[in-house]
Scaffold this motif. Structure first.
Motif, PDB file in Angstrom:
ATOM      1  N   ALA A  74       5.928 -43.236  48.111  1.00  0.00           N
ATOM      2  CA  ALA A  74       4.514 -43.618  48.209  1.00  0.00           C
ATOM      3  C   ALA A  74       3.750 -43.242  46.937  1.00  0.00           C
ATOM      4  O   ALA A  74       2.680 -43.789  46.679  1.00  0.00           O
ATOM      5  CB  ALA A  74       3.865 -42.962  49.429  1.00  0.00           C
ATOM      6  N   LEU A  75       4.298 -42.322  46.159  1.00  0.00           N
ATOM      7  CA  LEU A  75       3.680 -41.949  44.878  1.00  0.00           C
ATOM      8  C   LEU A  75       4.052 -42.989  43.824  1.00  0.00           C
ATOM      9  O   LEU A  75       5.063 -43.685  43.967  1.00  0.00           O
ATOM     10  CB  LEU A  75       4.173 -40.562  44.452  1.00  0.00           C
ATOM     11  N   PRO A  76       3.263 -43.117  42.747  1.00  0.00           N
ATOM     12  CA  PRO A  76       3.637 -44.067  41.687  1.00  0.00           C
ATOM     13  C   PRO A  76       5.044 -43.765  41.171  1.00  0.00           C
ATOM     14  O   PRO A  76       5.395 -42.612  40.926  1.00  0.00           O
ATOM     15  CB  PRO A  76       2.586 -43.810  40.598  1.00  0.00           C
ATOM     16  N   GLN A  77       5.851 -44.813  41.057  1.00  0.00           N
ATOM     17  CA  GLN A  77       7.246 -44.674  40.646  1.00  0.00           C
ATOM     18  C   GLN A  77       7.414 -44.918  39.150  1.00  0.00           C
ATOM     19  O   GLN A  77       6.729 -45.755  38.564  1.00  0.00           O
ATOM     20  CB  GLN A  77       8.124 -45.649  41.430  1.00  0.00           C
ATOM     21  N   HIS A  78       8.347 -44.186  38.566  1.00  0.00           N
ATOM     22  CA  HIS A  78       8.655 -44.300  37.143  1.00  0.00           C
ATOM     23  C   HIS A  78      10.161 -44.450  36.992  1.00  0.00           C
ATOM     24  O   HIS A  78      10.925 -43.863  37.752  1.00  0.00           O
ATOM     25  CB  HIS A  78       8.167 -43.068  36.379  1.00  0.00           C
ATOM     26  N   GLU A  79      10.565 -45.235  36.009  1.00  0.00           N
ATOM     27  CA  GLU A  79      11.986 -45.380  35.699  1.00  0.00           C
ATOM     28  C   GLU A  79      12.245 -44.867  34.306  1.00  0.00           C
ATOM     29  O   GLU A  79      11.477 -45.159  33.382  1.00  0.00           O
ATOM     30  CB  GLU A  79      12.424 -46.840  35.815  1.00  0.00           C
ATOM     31  N   ILE A  80      13.304 -44.089  34.174  1.00  0.00           N
ATOM     32  CA  ILE A  80      13.708 -43.586  32.868  1.00  0.00           C
ATOM     33  C   ILE A  80      15.210 -43.787  32.722  1.00  0.00           C
ATOM     34  O   ILE A  80      15.921 -44.018  33.703  1.00  0.00           O
ATOM     35  CB  ILE A  80      13.364 -42.092  32.688  1.00  0.00           C
ATOM     36  N   THR A  81      15.672 -43.680  31.498  1.00  0.00           N
ATOM     37  CA  THR A  81      17.104 -43.722  31.234  1.00  0.00           C
ATOM     38  C   THR A  81      17.560 -42.320  30.883  1.00  0.00           C
ATOM     39  O   THR A  81      17.025 -41.700  29.965  1.00  0.00           O
ATOM     40  CB  THR A  81      17.416 -44.690  30.073  1.00  0.00           C
ATOM     41  N   ALA A  82      18.517 -41.823  31.632  1.00  0.00           N
ATOM     42  CA  ALA A  82      19.105 -40.510  31.362  1.00  0.00           C
ATOM     43  C   ALA A  82      20.461 -40.734  30.718  1.00  0.00           C
ATOM     44  O   ALA A  82      21.338 -41.379  31.296  1.00  0.00           O
ATOM     45  CB  ALA A  82      19.245 -39.718  32.659  1.00  0.00           C
ATOM     46  N   ASP A  83      20.603 -40.225  29.518  1.00  0.00           N
ATOM     47  CA  ASP A  83      21.862 -40.327  28.786  1.00  0.00           C
ATOM     48  C   ASP A  83      21.986 -39.080  27.930  1.00  0.00           C
ATOM     49  O   ASP A  83      20.982 -38.575  27.422  1.00  0.00           O
ATOM     50  CB  ASP A  83      21.872 -41.586  27.915  1.00  0.00           C
ATOM     51  N   ALA A  84      23.182 -38.580  27.791  1.00  0.00           N
ATOM     52  CA  ALA A  84      23.376 -37.348  27.021  1.00  0.00           C
ATOM     53  C   ALA A  84      24.701 -37.403  26.268  1.00  0.00           C
ATOM     54  O   ALA A  84      25.609 -38.165  26.625  1.00  0.00           O
ATOM     55  CB  ALA A  84      23.342 -36.137  27.952  1.00  0.00           C
ATOM     56  N   GLU A  85      24.761 -36.574  25.254  1.00  0.00           N
ATOM     57  CA  GLU A  85      25.991 -36.453  24.462  1.00  0.00           C
ATOM     58  C   GLU A  85      27.172 -36.175  25.383  1.00  0.00           C
ATOM     59  O   GLU A  85      27.093 -35.321  26.262  1.00  0.00           O
ATOM     60  CB  GLU A  85      25.857 -35.308  23.456  1.00  0.00           C
TER      61      GLU A  85
END
Length: 182
Positions: A74-85
């Motif tokens: 119900a809260l504003p949604q955010h999309e991110i890309t998680a990538d790591a070495e």
């Protein structure tokens, strides 16, 4: 004592004794419990029998704010890309900002310790949470995060370079289930 001063004292005592109004309780499975210095509460104290895992983790509280998936969505949604070495591939994470979740519990602007299912704990000062747009992901690559993977919740942020260093990735916390506001 003047009548006005007596009335003022009486009113201040009455308001001090007024309990915090309970927020809407979760309808589904609770993914996160926030306790400590919070302004909203939707559940009572730790019940040693019903809250067996919280008791096992040696958590205790008089009031808390419990959040289920519906409340998170119900809260504003955010999309991110998680990538790591060293990772074989990146992951698309989706969820609300950690700051929005804390505000919902009336806990913005205070230090917070987040706890993972394995007992790992990480403490954040308010400025550390403001330095990045931390997402409290409930989904990765279009699927709910599950126990045994990185769920129920995974805290991460977009890295400007696209690929997190080992140090940056080390700040991301997964299997989050509990937060304590100091």
């Amino acid at each position: 004592m003047s009548m006005l001063r007596a009335l003022t004292l009486l009113l201040s005592l009455a308001f001090a004794a007024t309990p915090i109004v309970a927020a809407e309780a979760p309808k589904g499975m609770v993914l996160l419990t926030i306790a400590g210095e919070i302004g909203q509460s939707n559940r009572g104290p730790l019940d040693p029998h019903e809250d067996g895992f919280l008791k096992f983790q040696e958590r205790s509280f008089e009031k808390a704010f419990a959040i289920d998936r519906e409340m998170l969505e119900a809260l504003p949604q955010h999309e991110i890309t998680a990538d790591a070495e060293g990772w074989p591939r990146a992951h698309k994470l989706k969820g609300p900002l950690v700051s929005d979740v804390l505000k919902r519990a009336g806990a913005g602007g205070k230090p917070v310790v987040f706890y993972a299912l394995d007992g790992f704990a990480t403490r954040f000062e308010p400025q550390e949470l403001e330095d990045h747009e931390w997402v409290l992901a409930h989904s990765a690559d279009g699927h709910p995060l599950g126990i045994g993977g990185r769920g129920p919740l995974w805290m991460a942020y977009d890295v400007p370079t696209g690929k997190a260093s080992k140090d940056e990735e080390g700040h991301w916390a997964w299997a989050i289930f509990y937060a304590e506001v100091e």
